[in-house]
Design a protein around this motif. Structure first.
Motif, mmCIF file in Angstrom:
data_model
loop_
_atom_site.group_PDB
_atom_site.id
_atom_site.type_symbol
_atom_site.label_atom_id
_atom_site.label_comp_id
_atom_site.label_asym_id
_atom_site.label_seq_id
_atom_site.Cartn_x
_atom_site.Cartn_y
_atom_site.Cartn_z
ATOM 1 N N UNK A 102 39.717 25.046 40.334
ATOM 2 C CA UNK A 102 39.614 26.218 41.189
ATOM 3 C C UNK A 102 40.908 27.002 41.223
ATOM 4 N N UNK A 103 41.593 27.054 40.094
ATOM 5 C CA UNK A 103 42.887 27.719 40.060
ATOM 6 C C UNK A 103 42.756 29.085 39.388
ATOM 7 N N UNK A 104 42.459 30.080 40.208
ATOM 8 C CA UNK A 104 42.181 31.409 39.681
ATOM 9 C C UNK A 104 43.433 32.051 39.090
ATOM 10 N N UNK A 132 44.054 30.687 35.797
ATOM 11 C CA UNK A 132 42.969 31.069 34.889
ATOM 12 C C UNK A 132 43.283 32.414 34.248
ATOM 13 N N UNK A 188 39.874 38.613 37.281
ATOM 14 C CA UNK A 188 40.479 38.008 38.468
ATOM 15 C C UNK A 188 40.909 39.119 39.421
#
Lengths: 383, 388
Positions: free
Chosen positions: A184-186, A189, A274
């Protein structure tokens, strides 16, 4: 059965079935197509400028050896006018790194490139063997990963080089895309798929020319070019969780070979989506690449949080990253600016470490924070 | 007492018999069902708030996709229980549910009766008497105008083959792999469900029964299909872009959006399975529904990316439940690109035109040498599915 001819030159006998698209090629065609593809990556993303001094992060493993070999070949063939240097990091792991460094030394003479080795002991006063002795085998990858990224930068600075290339391949990038989704590391990402990491604020930029090259093709290239490389896993255990992502990639590749490239493409596209495309980051990380980073801690946290209270809540920054016994330095709160990593959601902004001056999103960079814990323990042992 | 260690009472209601585990605490069947119901109702309430157009008590008319799998069967059961509960109250709006099963078995001619799917739909219809059920044959998707059929390798009706199922079957045969077939089939089912929901103007929303686990698998499946750009549309609740094409020329006629919601999005697959075990009547409706994705891999050639992902998430759901929720939350935070750009003729999502010029992963030799213009209407992932 008659030998299958190469689909490209139709003359030689095909000896390679390309893992990427199952094309059957002869040795020469495979080598030339592999090199052409790396050349395409380099030119289409304008990685280098003529006369640039570039350090190749060399571990002696297959990826960096192939990278060094391909870059040397392309530099001569396409006249990039690059000044190539090998840069190695000595983590101080007996029975692993000392052997692989021998390989790098041989490569340096084979490719006629100067070699620079920076050691953890001279930079941090700790070898990885000593770290493991102190903290045990669990979670030591965190230390090693954080230290290594800084070490590469510092080594490059010592050589007065502003560009380090690393041997990360398409499998690594795809794995990182999946890992960042799973964690869950935007923020990571959006960065992890960039071919160049590190921005105008950082002194050293990093790039991955083999970003689109399949790991299997790298092995085949090394094999058919008869390259001299070192192939042993690190003796300290890797992260179990990254292992599940890796095996997922491998089974996807079996089902559809193009899947790796498709994941890289998806990762690039999602990076465009993002919400807050802030590129600022703590430079001790290149998008969660490699078998390092705070993965081990995240993994522990994931296990702990396995019964998430509410699925709809925001992901909180993992406070356990900061060791509890570190004295917190007073931070002046600026209105509208984040003070430290406790705010959820927003991406951290880039500053400088108060101790070593290395770029960091916290007041103290990750390496210094980790060192502080280590040194504290060492003092205890000395008494 | 040692005896109490063996059978702890339910942590919520203190009932003695608590055979289920909810967040690592023993729970009785009633409390478990209530937990699942609450999670479900919250999403329904959110949906109601999103789509209602009047403050008056108007019936909530939704179309529900029913695959006969555990999640969609549980969804129908939950809807039924909720309707009963609401029926007693006068202050809430009533429900009008149309559940649709898309029969993907192309071996039956579309007119035939008593196919296994039709038998099952009658079972459902007899059990849930106040919902409407319909079984629709996949071949009906050929009448759907939300797909740019000229972009797909579908044989033309005048080319000697006019029977819809046969045309579809030929198209599926042309697709390069099992993954492609599974992918195109999934998209076509979604198109067909959307089309039915949109054509009947009474219905306001399409409900799909994906759990957290299956949404996570769907997200990563789309990542592996190269459709990263489409994920925010495919897995989030909300309005899905729909383009209507002229069936003859493939020209774009109209663009609109239609809401798709996943009311089970906050329940894990394991929780749904437990819910089903609390209510044996759900499983009784479809006795053959016991196989899971965990069946051993026989051949990688016959496995699809969809199955690989489903299997992966089934394996990590228990040890790393946190990550399953993470994936859905993370992809849910991604922006949706500007909807005014041209959209993909198959998955319906906005095309990432700049992405193709930015993309340096291929040298261009893998592309179709004939340069067939129809492919320009598909996104990267759909091109991969159609072309390989």
């Amino acid at each position: 059965m008659p030998p299958t001819p190469c689909v490209r030159c139709h003359e030689q006998r095909a000896v390679v079935k390309r893992p990427k698209n199952h094309q059957k090629l002869c040795r020469e065609c495979f080598i030339s197509i592999f090199e052409d593809e790396v050349h395409h990556t380099i030119t289409s993303s304008k990685l280098f400028y003529p006369g640039e001094r570039v350090a190749i992060g060399a571990s002696g493993g297959k990826d960096s050896t192939v990278l060094a070999s391909v870059l040397k070949t392309l530099n001569e063939r396409h006249d990039y006018k690059l000044d190539l240097v090998l840069l190695s990091v000595d983590e101080g792991i007996k029975g692993y790194r000392d052997d692989s460094l021998e390989t790098v030394k041989r490569n340096a003479t084979q490719y006629e490139m100067p070699l620079k080795i920076v050691g953890y002991d001279e930079l941090y006063g700790w070898t990885m063997d000593q770290v493991v002795e102190t903290i045990g085998k669990k979670g030591n990858c965190t230390y090693c990963g954080v230290f290594r990224r800084q070490a590469l930068d510092r080594g490059a600075k010592k050589l007065d080089i502003k560009h380090v290339v690393t041997g990360h391949n398409a499998d690594d990038v795809a794995e990182t895309v999946l890992m960042n989704l799973l964690r869950g590391d935007l923020a990571r990402l959006s960065r992890s798929t960039n071919i160049v990491t590190g921005d105008s604020l950082s002194d050293v930029k990093r790039s991955k020319p083999l970003k689109y090259a399949y790991e299997k093709e790298i092995v085949l290239y090394a094999h058919h070019k008869k390259l001299d490389y070192f192939s042993t896993e690190c003796i300290y255990s890797p992260e179990a969780f990254r292992g599940t992502a890796r095996s997922l990639i491998k089974s996807l590749e079996k089902v559809r070979p193009s899947a790796i490239l498709d994941i890289v493409r998806s990762g690039e596209d999602m990076g465009e989506l993002t919400p807050d495309k802030v590129q600022a980051s703590c430079a001790c990380d290149d998008g969660g690449m490699g078998s390092c980073g705070s993965g081990a801690q995240k993994e522990a946290a994931l296990k702990r949080d396995s019964h998430t209270e509410k699925l709809e809540t925001e992901i909180k920054l993992n406070k356990s990253i900061e060791p509890t016994d570190v004295v917190k330095l007073p931070i002046r709160a600026k209105p509208g600016k984040q003070t430290n990593g406790t705010t959820t959601g927003a991406l951290p902004s880039l500053g400088k470490c108060i101790k070593c001056g290395y770029m960091s999103s916290q007041s103290m960079c990750q390496a210094c924070t980790l060192l502080e814990t280590l040194n504290k323990n060492r003092a205890d042992i000395a008494i | 007492m040692p005896a109490s260690l063996e059978s702890n009472p339910c942590t919520r209601c203190k009932a003695e018999d608590a055979p289920f585990q909810l967040r690592a605490s023993p729970t009785c069947g009633n409390c478990f069902a209530e937990y699942v119901q609450t999670k479900f109702v919250k999403r329904l309430a959110y949906l109601h708030k999103e789509v209602r157009v009047s403050s008056h008590l108007e019936p909530r008319r939704y179309v529900a996709g029913l695959s006969f799998g555990p999640s969609s069967s549980a969804m129908i059961h939950l809807l039924d229980r909720y309707t009963h509960m609401q029926g007693r109250k006068k202050s809430t709006s009533a429900f009008d549910i149309l559940a649709i099963h898309v029969d993907t078995d192309l071996s039956y001619p579309p007119g035939s009766r008593d196919t296994p799917a039709q038998v099952l739909i009658r079972n459902y219809s007899a059990k849930y008497t106040h919902f409407s059920f319909r079984c629709v044959h996949l071949s009906k998707v050929l009448d759907v105008q939300t797909v740019d059929w000229s972009a797909l390798p579908l044989p033309r009706p005048e080319g000697g083959c006019s029977e819809p199922s046969e045309r579809l079957r030929q198209m599926f045969d042309k697709l390069p792999s099992v993954s492609s077939r599974a992918d195109v089939l999934r998209l076509l089912i979604r198109h067909l469900l959307l089309d039915i929901a949109m054509k009947d103007h009474h219905y306001k929303t399409l409900l799909l029964g994906h759990s957290t686990t299956s949404l996570a698998a769907l997200s990563l499946c789309e990542v592996a299909n190269g459709r990263g750009f489409a994920i925010p549309w495919q897995v989030n609740d909300g309005r899905f872009p729909v383009t209507i094409y002229d069936p003859a020329s493939g020209a774009e006629i109209q663009r609109t959006t239609y809401p798709i919601h996943y009311p089970l999005r906050e329940l894990f697959r394991g929780e749904i399975d437990t819910y089903i075990s609390v209510f044996p009547e759900i499983a009784a409706l479809n006795p053959s529904n016991t196989e899971g994705a965990t069946a051993a891999v026989v051949s990688h050639k016959d496995t699809s990316i969809e199955e690989v992902m489903a299997r992966y998430f089934e394996s990590v759901e228990t040890p790393y439940a946190g990550i399953v929720a993470n994936v859905v939350r993370t992809t849910g935070k991604l922006d949706r690109a500007n909807a005014s750009r041209p959209s993909c003729g198959l998955c319906g999502v906005v095309l990432d035109e700049r992405g193709d010029s930015r993309w340096a992963g291929e040298m261009g030799d893998d592309h179709n040498p004939n340069g067939e213009p129809r492919l320009a209407r598909l996104c990267y992932g759909c091109k991969r599915s159609i072309n390989g």
